[in-house]
Scaffold this active site. Structure first.
Site, PDB file in Angstrom:
ATOM      1  N   ARG A  69      -2.283   5.307   8.163  1.00  0.00           N
ATOM      2  CA  ARG A  69      -3.099   4.505   7.238  1.00  0.00           C
ATOM      3  C   ARG A  69      -4.168   3.792   8.047  1.00  0.00           C
ATOM      4  O   ARG A  69      -3.919   2.750   8.638  1.00  0.00           O
ATOM      5  CB  ARG A  69      -2.211   3.499   6.504  1.00  0.00           C
ATOM      6  CG  ARG A  69      -2.940   2.609   5.511  1.00  0.00           C
ATOM      7  CD  ARG A  69      -1.933   1.718   4.797  1.00  0.00           C
ATOM      8  NE  ARG A  69      -2.541   0.881   3.787  1.00  0.00           N
ATOM      9  CZ  ARG A  69      -3.065  -0.327   4.005  1.00  0.00           C
ATOM     10  NH1 ARG A  69      -3.076  -0.831   5.230  1.00  0.00           N
ATOM     11  NH2 ARG A  69      -3.575  -1.010   3.010  1.00  0.00           N
ATOM     12  N   SER A 114       1.564   5.102  -5.236  1.00  0.00           N
ATOM     13  CA  SER A 114       1.937   3.695  -5.446  1.00  0.00           C
ATOM     14  C   SER A 114       1.896   3.405  -6.933  1.00  0.00           C
ATOM     15  O   SER A 114       0.890   3.709  -7.596  1.00  0.00           O
ATOM     16  CB  SER A 114       0.937   2.773  -4.746  1.00  0.00           C
ATOM     17  OG  SER A 114       0.967   2.988  -3.366  1.00  0.00           O
ATOM     18  N   LYS A 120      -2.118  -6.121   3.674  1.00  0.00           N
ATOM     19  CA  LYS A 120      -2.982  -5.447   2.698  1.00  0.00           C
ATOM     20  C   LYS A 120      -3.823  -6.515   2.021  1.00  0.00           C
ATOM     21  O   LYS A 120      -3.293  -7.405   1.343  1.00  0.00           O
ATOM     22  CB  LYS A 120      -2.123  -4.707   1.678  1.00  0.00           C
ATOM     23  CG  LYS A 120      -2.906  -3.915   0.639  1.00  0.00           C
ATOM     24  CD  LYS A 120      -1.925  -3.123  -0.242  1.00  0.00           C
ATOM     25  CE  LYS A 120      -2.502  -2.656  -1.539  1.00  0.00           C
ATOM     26  NZ  LYS A 120      -3.358  -1.487  -1.440  1.00  0.00           N
TER      27      LYS A 120
END
Ligand code: 3NM
Length: 219
Positions: free
Chosen positions: A46, A117, A146
Protein backbone atom coordinates in the site's frame (compact mmCIF):
# COMPACT_ATOMS: atom_id res chain seq x y z
CA UNK A 1 -6.80 -21.15 -12.41
CA UNK A 2 -9.98 -20.73 -10.41
CA UNK A 3 -11.10 -18.36 -7.68
CA UNK A 4 -9.56 -18.96 -4.27
CA UNK A 5 -11.63 -21.17 -1.97
CA UNK A 6 -12.96 -19.41 1.08
CA UNK A 7 -11.39 -21.83 3.58
CA UNK A 8 -7.96 -21.19 2.02
CA UNK A 9 -8.65 -17.45 2.04
CA UNK A 10 -9.57 -17.56 5.74
CA UNK A 11 -6.17 -19.07 6.60
CA UNK A 12 -4.31 -16.46 4.55
CA UNK A 13 -6.12 -13.59 6.29
CA UNK A 14 -5.01 -14.54 9.80
CA UNK A 15 -1.99 -12.24 10.12
CA UNK A 16 -2.30 -9.72 7.31
CA UNK A 17 0.44 -7.09 7.04
CA UNK A 18 0.02 -3.89 5.03
CA UNK A 19 2.81 -1.40 4.30
CA UNK A 20 4.50 0.88 1.81
CA UNK A 21 7.78 2.77 1.76
CA UNK A 22 6.52 5.48 4.15
CA UNK A 23 5.36 3.20 6.96
CA UNK A 24 8.51 1.69 8.40
CA UNK A 25 11.67 2.78 10.10
CA UNK A 26 13.91 1.02 7.56
CA UNK A 27 13.86 -0.50 4.08
CA UNK A 28 10.48 -2.06 3.29
CA UNK A 29 11.96 -5.30 1.98
CA UNK A 30 13.79 -6.00 5.23
CA UNK A 31 10.67 -5.10 7.26
CA UNK A 32 8.52 -7.48 5.24
CA UNK A 33 11.12 -10.24 5.50
CA UNK A 34 11.26 -9.97 9.28
CA UNK A 35 7.47 -9.79 9.46
CA UNK A 36 7.08 -12.96 7.39
CA UNK A 37 9.64 -14.74 9.56
CA UNK A 38 7.57 -13.68 12.58
CA UNK A 39 4.40 -15.22 11.15
CA UNK A 40 2.67 -12.87 8.69
CA UNK A 41 0.42 -14.87 6.34
CA UNK A 42 -0.23 -12.32 3.57
CA UNK A 43 1.27 -9.00 2.50
CA UNK A 44 -0.46 -6.01 0.91
CA UNK A 45 1.67 -3.36 -0.77
CA UNK A 46 0.00 0.00 0.00
CA UNK A 47 2.07 2.90 -1.33
CA UNK A 48 0.14 5.86 0.11
CA UNK A 49 0.64 8.97 2.23
CA UNK A 50 3.16 11.82 2.35
CA UNK A 51 6.29 10.99 0.35
CA UNK A 52 4.82 7.86 -1.23
CA UNK A 53 6.68 6.55 -4.28
CA UNK A 54 5.22 6.79 -7.77
CA UNK A 55 6.13 5.59 -11.25
CA UNK A 56 9.27 3.49 -11.73
CA UNK A 57 10.35 3.75 -8.08
CA UNK A 58 7.01 2.36 -6.95
CA UNK A 59 7.20 -0.42 -9.52
CA UNK A 60 10.76 -1.38 -8.56
CA UNK A 61 10.01 -1.51 -4.84
CA UNK A 62 6.82 -3.49 -5.44
CA UNK A 63 8.77 -5.96 -7.54
CA UNK A 64 11.42 -6.47 -4.86
CA UNK A 65 8.78 -7.10 -2.18
CA UNK A 66 6.84 -9.39 -4.50
CA UNK A 67 9.96 -11.48 -5.14
CA UNK A 68 10.48 -11.80 -1.40
CA UNK A 69 6.85 -12.85 -0.87
CA UNK A 70 7.20 -15.47 -3.62
CA UNK A 71 10.37 -16.83 -2.07
CA UNK A 72 8.71 -16.95 1.37
CA UNK A 73 5.52 -18.39 -0.08
CA UNK A 74 2.96 -15.83 1.02
CA UNK A 75 0.52 -13.95 -1.26
CA UNK A 76 1.42 -10.46 -2.48
CA UNK A 77 -1.57 -8.16 -2.93
CA UNK A 78 -1.56 -4.62 -4.32
CA UNK A 79 -3.69 -1.86 -2.83
CA UNK A 80 -5.83 0.09 -5.35
CA UNK A 81 -3.41 0.03 -8.28
CA UNK A 82 -4.97 -2.57 -10.57
CA UNK A 83 -2.58 -1.78 -13.43
CA UNK A 84 0.44 -2.38 -11.19
CA UNK A 85 -1.06 -5.66 -9.96
CA UNK A 86 -1.54 -6.80 -13.55
CA UNK A 87 1.91 -5.63 -14.66
CA UNK A 88 3.55 -7.57 -11.82
CA UNK A 89 1.17 -10.51 -12.05
CA UNK A 90 0.48 -10.06 -8.34
CA UNK A 91 -1.67 -12.52 -6.42
CA UNK A 92 -4.46 -10.01 -5.97
CA UNK A 93 -5.80 -6.52 -5.47
CA UNK A 94 -7.46 -4.75 -2.56
CA UNK A 95 -9.86 -1.89 -3.29
CA UNK A 96 -11.98 0.52 -1.25
CA UNK A 97 -15.43 1.91 -1.93
CA UNK A 98 -13.91 5.03 -3.54
CA UNK A 99 -11.80 3.09 -6.02
CA UNK A 100 -12.69 1.58 -9.38
CA UNK A 101 -15.96 -0.39 -9.37
CA UNK A 102 -15.51 -3.90 -8.06
CA UNK A 103 -17.19 -5.62 -11.00
CA UNK A 104 -14.82 -3.90 -13.42
CA UNK A 105 -11.79 -4.83 -11.31
CA UNK A 106 -12.96 -8.45 -11.15
CA UNK A 107 -13.25 -8.52 -14.92
CA UNK A 108 -9.70 -7.19 -15.33
CA UNK A 109 -8.01 -9.45 -12.80
CA UNK A 110 -9.70 -12.73 -13.65
CA UNK A 111 -9.28 -15.21 -10.79
CA UNK A 112 -6.75 -13.24 -8.77
CA UNK A 113 -7.68 -12.49 -5.15
CA UNK A 114 -10.03 -9.51 -4.80
CA UNK A 115 -10.36 -7.83 -1.40
CA UNK A 116 -12.89 -5.06 -0.85
CA UNK A 117 -13.25 -2.65 2.09
CA UNK A 118 -16.87 -2.52 3.23
CA UNK A 119 -18.54 -0.37 5.86
CA UNK A 120 -22.19 -1.44 5.75
CA UNK A 121 -24.23 -4.60 5.26
CA UNK A 122 -25.45 -3.31 1.87
CA UNK A 123 -21.89 -2.70 0.68
CA UNK A 124 -20.96 -6.22 1.80
CA UNK A 125 -23.84 -7.83 -0.06
CA UNK A 126 -23.01 -5.86 -3.21
CA UNK A 127 -19.28 -6.60 -2.95
CA UNK A 128 -19.97 -10.32 -2.54
CA UNK A 129 -22.15 -10.27 -5.67
CA UNK A 130 -19.41 -8.43 -7.56
CA UNK A 131 -16.84 -11.06 -6.75
CA UNK A 132 -15.08 -10.17 -3.48
CA UNK A 133 -12.92 -12.98 -2.11
CA UNK A 134 -12.72 -11.27 1.27
CA UNK A 135 -13.86 -8.12 3.06
CA UNK A 136 -11.73 -5.61 4.92
CA UNK A 137 -13.82 -4.29 7.82
CA UNK A 138 -12.84 -1.21 9.80
CA UNK A 139 -11.71 0.88 11.39
CA UNK A 140 -12.25 -1.27 14.46
CA UNK A 141 -10.25 1.16 16.62
CA UNK A 142 -8.97 4.65 15.83
CA UNK A 143 -5.97 4.74 13.54
CA UNK A 144 -3.18 7.17 12.69
CA UNK A 145 -2.30 5.33 9.50
CA UNK A 146 -5.15 6.41 7.21
CA UNK A 147 -5.83 10.12 6.77
CA UNK A 148 -9.49 9.71 5.74
CA UNK A 149 -10.41 6.84 8.06
CA UNK A 150 -13.98 6.74 9.37
CA UNK A 151 -14.90 6.74 13.06
CA UNK A 152 -13.89 3.65 14.99
CA UNK A 153 -16.75 1.16 15.15
CA UNK A 154 -15.51 -1.66 17.35
CA UNK A 155 -16.65 -5.14 16.39
CA UNK A 156 -20.31 -4.18 15.71
CA UNK A 157 -20.14 -4.59 11.93
CA UNK A 158 -18.40 -7.96 12.16
CA UNK A 159 -21.16 -9.15 14.50
CA UNK A 160 -23.83 -7.80 12.14
CA UNK A 161 -22.31 -9.70 9.21
CA UNK A 162 -22.20 -12.89 11.25
CA UNK A 163 -25.85 -12.45 12.31
CA UNK A 164 -26.78 -12.04 8.64
CA UNK A 165 -24.89 -15.20 7.71
CA UNK A 166 -22.45 -13.34 5.46
CA UNK A 167 -20.05 -16.07 4.36
CA UNK A 168 -17.31 -14.03 2.71
CA UNK A 169 -14.07 -14.22 4.75
CA UNK A 170 -13.41 -11.14 6.89
CA UNK A 171 -10.20 -9.38 7.90
CA UNK A 172 -10.50 -6.60 10.48
CA UNK A 173 -8.49 -3.37 10.22
CA UNK A 174 -7.74 -0.17 12.10
CA UNK A 175 -5.78 0.37 15.30
CA UNK A 176 -5.28 -3.34 15.85
CA UNK A 177 -2.56 -4.65 18.16
CA UNK A 178 -1.80 -8.05 19.68
CA UNK A 179 -3.43 -6.84 22.91
CA UNK A 180 -6.77 -5.86 21.37
CA UNK A 181 -6.99 -8.78 18.93
CA UNK A 182 -8.91 -11.38 21.04
CA UNK A 183 -12.37 -9.71 20.95
CA UNK A 184 -12.02 -9.17 17.19
CA UNK A 185 -11.46 -12.87 16.53
CA UNK A 186 -14.18 -13.78 19.02
CA UNK A 187 -16.59 -11.52 17.11
CA UNK A 188 -16.02 -13.64 14.00
CA UNK A 189 -13.19 -12.05 12.01
CA UNK A 190 -10.97 -14.60 10.28
CA UNK A 191 -7.90 -12.49 10.83
CA UNK A 192 -6.44 -9.07 11.59
CA UNK A 193 -4.67 -6.63 9.29
CA UNK A 194 -2.23 -4.04 10.57
CA UNK A 195 0.13 -1.34 9.40
CA UNK A 196 1.67 0.30 12.47
CA UNK A 197 1.59 -2.57 14.98
CA UNK A 198 4.20 -4.32 12.86
CA UNK A 199 5.89 -1.63 10.73
CA UNK A 200 6.53 0.77 13.64
CA UNK A 201 7.61 -1.86 16.15
CA UNK A 202 11.14 -1.85 17.58
CA UNK A 203 11.27 -5.53 16.72
CA UNK A 204 9.21 -6.26 13.63
CA UNK A 205 9.82 -9.99 14.09
CA UNK A 206 8.56 -10.00 17.70
CA UNK A 207 5.56 -7.82 16.81
CA UNK A 208 4.48 -10.18 14.03
CA UNK A 209 5.00 -13.18 16.29
CA UNK A 210 2.91 -11.63 19.09
CA UNK A 211 0.11 -10.82 16.67
CA UNK A 212 0.16 -14.35 15.32
CA UNK A 213 0.00 -15.77 18.83
CA UNK A 214 -2.93 -13.49 19.69
CA UNK A 215 -4.88 -14.68 16.63
CA UNK A 216 -4.11 -18.38 17.02
CA UNK A 217 -4.61 -18.46 20.78
CA UNK A 218 -8.09 -16.94 20.53
CA UNK A 219 -10.81 -19.52 20.00
N1 3NM B 1 -7.91 1.09 6.17
P1 3NM B 1 -3.09 0.69 11.50
S1 3NM B 1 -7.95 1.69 8.63
C1 3NM B 1 -5.50 1.13 5.56
O1 3NM B 1 -10.90 1.46 8.08
C2 3NM B 1 -6.60 1.27 6.52
O2 3NM B 1 -10.69 0.75 6.04
C3 3NM B 1 -8.74 1.29 7.20
O3 3NM B 1 -3.45 1.00 9.98
C4 3NM B 1 -10.21 1.16 7.10
O4 3NM B 1 -2.99 -0.78 11.64
C5 3NM B 1 -6.44 1.61 7.86
O5 3NM B 1 -1.75 1.36 11.70
C6 3NM B 1 -5.15 1.86 8.56
O6 3NM B 1 -4.16 1.31 12.35
C7 3NM B 1 -4.69 0.72 9.41
Amino acid sequence: MSRIQSDVMRELLKVYFIAGSVNGKKDLVSIVEEAIDGGVTLFQYREKGNGALTGDAKYELAKRVQELCKRKNIPFIVNDDVDLALELDADGVHIGQEDEAAASVREKIGDKILGISVHTLEQAQKAAAQGADYFGVGPIFSTQSKADARDAQGTALIELFKNHKIETPIVAIGGITAENTPPIIKAGADGVSVISAISQADSVYEAAKKLKEAVFQTV
